[in-house]
Scaffold this motif. Structure first.
Motif, PDB file in Angstrom:
ATOM      1  N   ALA A  21       0.828  -1.207   0.000  1.00 16.33           N
ATOM      2  CA  ALA A  21       0.000   0.000   0.000  1.00 16.33           C
ATOM      3  C   ALA A  21       0.868   1.265   0.000  1.00 16.33           C
ATOM      4  O   ALA A  21       0.562   2.229  -0.711  1.00 16.33           O
ATOM      5  N   ALA A  24       2.518   1.656  -3.509  1.00 16.94           N
ATOM      6  CA  ALA A  24       1.523   2.125  -4.479  1.00 16.94           C
ATOM      7  C   ALA A  24       1.181   3.594  -4.242  1.00 16.94           C
ATOM      8  O   ALA A  24       1.046   4.362  -5.194  1.00 16.94           O
ATOM      9  N   PHE A  25       1.069   3.998  -2.978  1.00 19.37           N
ATOM     10  CA  PHE A  25       0.781   5.397  -2.656  1.00 19.37           C
ATOM     11  C   PHE A  25       1.906   6.313  -3.139  1.00 19.37           C
ATOM     12  O   PHE A  25       1.647   7.380  -3.702  1.00 19.37           O
ATOM     13  N   TRP A  47      -6.917   8.331  -6.656  1.00 18.73           N
ATOM     14  CA  TRP A  47      -5.994   7.262  -6.280  1.00 18.73           C
ATOM     15  C   TRP A  47      -5.255   7.582  -4.989  1.00 18.73           C
ATOM     16  O   TRP A  47      -4.980   6.690  -4.183  1.00 18.73           O
ATOM     17  N   LEU A  51      -5.609   4.990  -1.936  1.00 20.34           N
ATOM     18  CA  LEU A  51      -4.390   4.356  -1.432  1.00 20.34           C
ATOM     19  C   LEU A  51      -3.996   4.907  -0.065  1.00 20.34           C
ATOM     20  O   LEU A  51      -3.430   4.179   0.752  1.00 20.34           O
ATOM     21  N   SER A  74      -4.521  -1.547  -4.155  1.00 19.38           N
ATOM     22  CA  SER A  74      -3.088  -1.400  -4.443  1.00 19.38           C
ATOM     23  C   SER A  74      -2.680  -2.234  -5.645  1.00 19.38           C
ATOM     24  O   SER A  74      -1.910  -1.776  -6.497  1.00 19.38           O
TER      25      SER A  74
END
Length: 111
Positions: A21, A24-25, A47, A51, A74
């Motif tokens: 996570a 992806a963030f 997003w 996220l 994610s």
């Protein structure tokens, strides 16, 4: 003994979900806003919120079904949105070859 091993396995699973996570963030935060529009994906703010909630849930609310929803978000970002953003931004994995290069080397037209 068996319960402690299962607990350790769950801790590793929770850590892996948190790392996914966060990664992806970070990727979502570093991409340009116009790349999202050019790739015809949801907005950058969408997003970042999704996220960000996934990261917060992993850190603050250790409920497996909520964490799994964050993992799904994610994974969708990493396998669908991120490659589209890279392709639009010019980071599509081009390694300095010519535009006429094929998968096995340069194509010279039979010369």
């Amino acid at each position: 003994m068996l319960l402690s091993a299962f607990g350790s396995l769950l801790q590793l699973l929770y850590l892996a979900m948190l790392v996914l996570a966060v990664v992806a963030f970070v990727f979502a935060a570093t991409a340009r806003e116009d790349a999202y529009r050019a790739a015809d994906k949801k907005k950058k703010s969408f997003w970042l919120i999704i996220l960000g909630i996934a990261v917060a849930v992993n850190l603050l609310i250790p409920m497996l079904f909520l964490q799994l929803a964050g993992v799904v978000a994610s994974i969708v970002f990493m396998v669908d949105v991120r490659p589209a953003l890279k392709a639009v931004s010019g980071g599509g994995g081009h390694r300095g070859g010519s535009s006429s290069d094929g998968p096995y080397g340069p194509y010279n037209g039979g010369r």
